[in-house]
Scaffold this active site. Structure first.
Site, PDB file in Angstrom:
ATOM      1  N   TYR A 102       0.826  -1.202   0.000  1.00  0.00           N
ATOM      2  CA  TYR A 102       0.000   0.000   0.000  1.00  0.00           C
ATOM      3  C   TYR A 102       0.862   1.254   0.000  1.00  0.00           C
ATOM      4  O   TYR A 102       1.786   1.412   0.799  1.00  0.00           O
ATOM      5  CB  TYR A 102      -0.920   0.026   1.234  1.00  0.00           C
ATOM      6  N   TYR A 149     -17.129  29.081  47.698  1.00  0.00           N
ATOM      7  CA  TYR A 149     -16.426  28.002  47.000  1.00  0.00           C
ATOM      8  C   TYR A 149     -15.292  28.498  46.117  1.00  0.00           C
ATOM      9  O   TYR A 149     -14.262  27.835  45.976  1.00  0.00           O
ATOM     10  CB  TYR A 149     -17.398  27.213  46.119  1.00  0.00           C
ATOM     11  N   ARG A 157     -12.595  28.896  48.742  1.00  0.00           N
ATOM     12  CA  ARG A 157     -12.364  27.722  49.576  1.00  0.00           C
ATOM     13  C   ARG A 157     -11.964  26.490  48.751  1.00  0.00           C
ATOM     14  O   ARG A 157     -11.174  25.651  49.189  1.00  0.00           O
ATOM     15  CB  ARG A 157     -13.633  27.414  50.375  1.00  0.00           C
ATOM     16  N   GLU A 203     -12.547   5.086   4.777  1.00  0.00           N
ATOM     17  CA  GLU A 203     -12.130   5.714   6.034  1.00  0.00           C
ATOM     18  C   GLU A 203     -13.402   6.150   6.759  1.00  0.00           C
ATOM     19  O   GLU A 203     -13.816   7.296   6.704  1.00  0.00           O
ATOM     20  CB  GLU A 203     -11.186   6.875   5.730  1.00  0.00           C
TER      21      GLU A 203
END
Length: 510
Positions: free
Chosen positions: A57, A282, A285, A416
């Site tokens: 190939y 948050y 923290r 493909e």
């Protein structure tokens, strides 16, 4: 690593530091003797296959759906030339110089492994082009990420054949002229060479490597800038206590908590539980948990990308020690596609939490500071609209974070039939990192401005970061064009200056 230090290429051990030296600092490259021997051996085997009239190939056949069409040896040159020309059909804006240099370096590194059957002379011409800063003009769109980056790599190879224009040391000129100026001749391709040059993952890998380098810098910058915000908002550092993070055991989280404590050591701004409040929101923290998770994602991605930087990704591959040619699918970009999608999401989260911290800095109901960080509210707007920009960028990132790797469109008459879309993942990732740097720049500006209202001692790392910004940008006393402030701050982040100066004082981990 100095600019003129030679980087020796042999296909196995290319590092991020070496990649960066070649791509950004224009360090020259040279093949090792071992690589040269492997390249010669692989090429001899290709000649043997042709002499024995074997059906292989891409050597004695057509490509893709035409793999069953046998091509006689006398048409080998035409076959390879037609391959490059027909596949050079990319569209869109040209890729940037660093991406192009990265593509060239990575393709050279892959071919140096000695599994591709290319001639040494062909590879040496490409090396000379890279060393002499002859950069192909490569459109950014057109790759499916399998069979590799066919269209972009074909455009990369056109100038090697003396076709089209290039950018040579900043000037656009015909490829033949540029080759002539460095004393090189256009390559006349022989059997297997065209396929060896274009069948690989080097566009998406170049973007991925550049993204990994940028992401590491941004992750450290995020820790530094967030520490400044913690100071400005008199945050509680008890949330970064090492034992808290050890009992969870997540590596990135533990590292980030350690970074925060190191950056804030000695600070007079930070507080203890109950001193100002019992717990922080948050966005302060949970910095270790959020930044840390992104660091763990980065670590995974960086490992995948570094493997791909040293991978053989064309088809077929030639194993001379076994006298075997194996046709497979190493060109398939799925490893990079998934990795880039993961990094895209991880870095988007860095911007998300940064924008929330910026909102806390500019909102007087959340910060206790003057509204939008100006002493003259009403007549002046201060940094009000910078938070709008950050919100816009994080919203854009949410759209870009949709994974490209879950998509696939069949090609080549369904030969493909599954592709990775890795090039799209990689491009999105790079775009998001640009946005993240701007969002972090906005937090950097706001945190520094917020600290103007205090008169306390900075932490070990935050003082250095504050002082760096103030070298280039004075405090905001009266309104000015905000885009200029963002540009200055983002450059200090993107060029690594922020991380570099802080690391001189504080041992930051990633």
């Amino acid at each position: 690593m100095t600019k003129n230090q030679i980087i020796y290429i042999q296909g196995e051990e290319l590092t991020y530091d070496q990649f960066s030296a070649v791509v950004y600092d224009k360090a020259p490259i040279q093949l090792t003797q071992t690589a040269i021997e492997k390249i010669h051996s692989s090429r001899q085997f290709v000649k043997q296959l042709i002499d024995e009239e074997k059906t292989v190939y891409g050597v004695t056949t057509g490509f893709g759906k035409f793999s069953d069409v046998v091509i006689p040896p006398e048409q080998a040159y035409e076959l390879q030339l037609n391959l490059i020309k027909s596949h050079a059909c990319g569209v869109g804006e040209p890729l940037t110089e660093p991406v192009v240099r990265g593509m060239m370096l990575l393709r050279i590194n892959a071919l140096a492994k000695g599994y591709s059957g290319i001639r040494l002379s062909t590879l040496q011409t490409m090396i000379e082009m890279l060393n002499q800063e002859i950069h192909p003009i490569i459109p950014s769109q057109g790759s499916l990420g399998a069979s590799g980056d066919l269209a972009p790599l074909s455009h990369m190879c056109l100038p090697l054949l003396g076709i089209g224009d290039v950018i040579h040391r900043g000037n656009r000129k015909p490829a033949q002229q540029a080759l002539r100026e460095i004393g090189a001749e256009p390559v006349r391709l022989e059997a297997k060479e065209g396929l060896a040059l274009i069948n690989g993952t080097q566009m998406m890998c170049s973007l991925s490597a550049l993204s990994a380098i940028a992401a590491q810098n941004l992750l450290l910058a995020a820790d530094i800038i967030s520490a400044m915000t913690v100071e400005a908002l008199e945050g509680i550092t008890h949330a970064y206590h090492p034992i808290l993070h050890q009992v969870r055991g997540q590596r990135g989280q533990m590292i980030t908590a350690g970074n925060m404590l190191s950056l804030l050591e000695g600070s007079g701004y930070v507080t203890r539980p109950g001193e100002k409040r019992v717990q922080d929101p948050y966005s302060l923290r949970c910095i270790p948990q959020v930044h840390g998770a992104s660091k763990d994602a980065f670590t995974y991605v960086a490992e995948v990308v570094e493997k791909e930087m040293n991978a053989a990704t064309d088809n077929p591959l030639i194993f001379t020690e076994m006298s075997e040619v194996i046709s497979g699918g190493n060109f398939h970009g799925q490893p990079l596609a998934l990795a880039c999608d993961f990094l895209t999401i991880a870095m988007s989260e860095i911007a998300n939490i940064s924008e929330r911290r910026t909102e806390r800095l500019v909102n007087p109901q959340l910060s206790g500071l003057p509204a939008f960080l100006t002493r003259h509210g009403g007549l002046h707007s201060g940094y009000m609209i910078l938070q709008y920009v950050a919100a816009s960028l994080v919203s854009e990132n949410k759209t870009l974070s949709h994974p490209a790797s879950v998509d696939s469109i069949p090609s080549s008459a369904n030969q493909e039939d599954h592709v990775s879309m890795g090039s799209i993942s990689a491009k999105k990732c790079w775009n998001i990192l640009e946005n993240v740097s701007k969002v972090l720049a906005i937090e950097y500006l706001c945190a520094a401005q917020a600290l103007e209202f205090g008169r306390k001692t900075f932490g070990n790392g935050t003082k250095v970061a504050y002082d760096l910004l103030r070298q280039y940008l004075p405090p905001l006393d009266r309104d000015r064009e905000g885009h200029q402030d963002i540009d200055i701050a983002s450059k200090l982040i993107q060029n690594g200056a922020l991380v570099s100066v802080v690391r001189e004082k504080v041992d930051l981990m990633i």
